[in-house]
Scaffold this motif. Structure first.
Motif, PDB file in Angstrom:
ATOM      1  N   HIS A 152      -5.275 -69.865 -28.262  1.00 25.12           N
ATOM      2  CA  HIS A 152      -4.791 -68.488 -28.131  1.00 25.12           C
ATOM      3  C   HIS A 152      -4.264 -67.974 -29.467  1.00 25.12           C
ATOM      4  CE1 HIS A 152      -1.983 -65.216 -26.973  1.00 25.12           C
ATOM      5  NE2 HIS A 152      -2.909 -64.966 -26.062  1.00 25.12           N
ATOM      6  N   GLY A 202      -6.637 -64.987 -31.650  1.00 22.61           N
ATOM      7  CA  GLY A 202      -6.062 -63.667 -31.865  1.00 22.61           C
ATOM      8  C   GLY A 202      -6.355 -63.146 -33.268  1.00 22.61           C
ATOM      9  N   GLN A 203      -6.063 -63.974 -34.278  1.00 21.74           N
ATOM     10  CA  GLN A 203      -6.319 -63.529 -35.651  1.00 21.74           C
ATOM     11  C   GLN A 203      -7.810 -63.519 -35.973  1.00 21.74           C
ATOM     12  OE1 GLN A 203      -7.592 -65.600 -38.088  1.00 21.74           O
ATOM     13  NE2 GLN A 203      -7.070 -67.695 -37.512  1.00 21.74           N
ATOM     14  N   GLU A 257      -9.152 -60.300 -34.651  1.00 19.22           N
ATOM     15  CA  GLU A 257      -8.678 -59.225 -35.534  1.00 19.22           C
ATOM     16  C   GLU A 257      -9.526 -59.151 -36.799  1.00 19.22           C
ATOM     17  OE1 GLU A 257      -4.612 -58.023 -38.017  1.00 19.22           O
ATOM     18  OE2 GLU A 257      -4.490 -59.385 -36.286  1.00 19.22           O
TER      19      GLU A 257
END
Length: 259
Positions: free
Chosen positions: A127, A131-132, A135
């Motif tokens: 997780h 996320g990054q 992005e």
């Protein structure tokens, strides 16, 4: 050149992942419990390949340690000339856990630690990393599972079954991005894994049933580069997996425990 974070990176498959990735000019973040051994491996890889190697000692059965690794994975990055950490472009969730005791007679604390390492840490670290990666719209998750996920082999098999479904589900969620999720499902592989659990390799399967760690890792990394979701090294274990998926569950249960 990108940065790869490898859990269980000081021994077994994790060490082989580190060596092969360093040889391909990847910087590394190595995670394991033994800080002295991590430092030895880091120095070996820096000297042999000239790559940057961060050492992050952590016990992935300890929530605070998992949180520290997750914090490193969440780094989006900045300007290297300003001292910013590079973002992790490849997460290898490799840390393993094994025990020779049965569920009924073993310690529940041991079972809990195994689930923490093989399931909870995998979910939390994935997780943080994904996320990054989403992005930045690039990156890869490689979760080390096992053919055992298709068997009825105690909490180890159950944990690996979770990781299998989790990785496939993540791959579906990420299909419209440039972030990938791959599950490595090796069969029996020569590493320290069984010895640490007190399980003699000779008592499990004949020598022909064992795979070489270098081959397993080379296959896995090639599959990651191609965006393969399910990576099962060797024809023999591809066939074994197909048989286990097709067989009625009563037959799978009759086979007994896979370790």
């Amino acid at each position: 050149m990108s940065t790869a974070l490898i859990t269980g990176g000081s021994a077994g498959l994790g060490l082989e992942f580190a060596r092969q990735l360093a040889a391909r000019d990847h910087d590394l973040v190595l995670v394991a419990r033994d800080e002295n051994r991590l430092n030895e491996v880091a120095e070996e890889l820096r000297s042999a390949h000239g790559v940057a190697v961060e050492v992050l000692p952590a016990d992935l059965s300890v929530p605070d340690d998992v949180a520290r690794v997750a914090q490193r994975l969440a780094v989006v990055g900045g300007r290297p000339e300003d001292g910013a950490l590079r973002p992790v472009g490849l997460l290898v969730n490799n840390a393993g856990f094994a025990t020779a005791a049965s569920f009924a007679t073993g310690r529940i604390t041991t079972e809990r630690r195994g689930i923490d390492v093989m399931v909870r840490a995998v979910v939390e670290l994935t997780h943080a990393a994904v996320g990054q990666m989403v992005e930045r719209d690039r990156g890869a998750i490689l979760n080390v599972g096992s053919v055992a996920a298709l068997t009825a082999g105690g909490t180890y098999a159950a944990a690996k079954a979770y990781v299998r479904t989790f990785t496939e589900s993540l791959a579906v969620e990420l299909k419209d991005s440039r972030v990938t999720a791959t599950l490595l499902s090796p069969g029996f592989t020569h590493t320290e894994f069984h010895a640490r659990a007190g399980i003699p390799e000779s008592a499990i399967v004949p020598e022909w049933g064992w795979l070489d760690a270098e081959y397993v890792v080379r296959t896995a990394l090639a599959d990651v580069r191609r965006g393969v979701v399910l990576s099962t090294p060797s024809v023999r274990y591809k066939l074994a997996s197909a048989v286990l998926r097709a067989a009625p569950r009563w037959a799978v249960r009759a086979v007994g425990k896979y370790r």
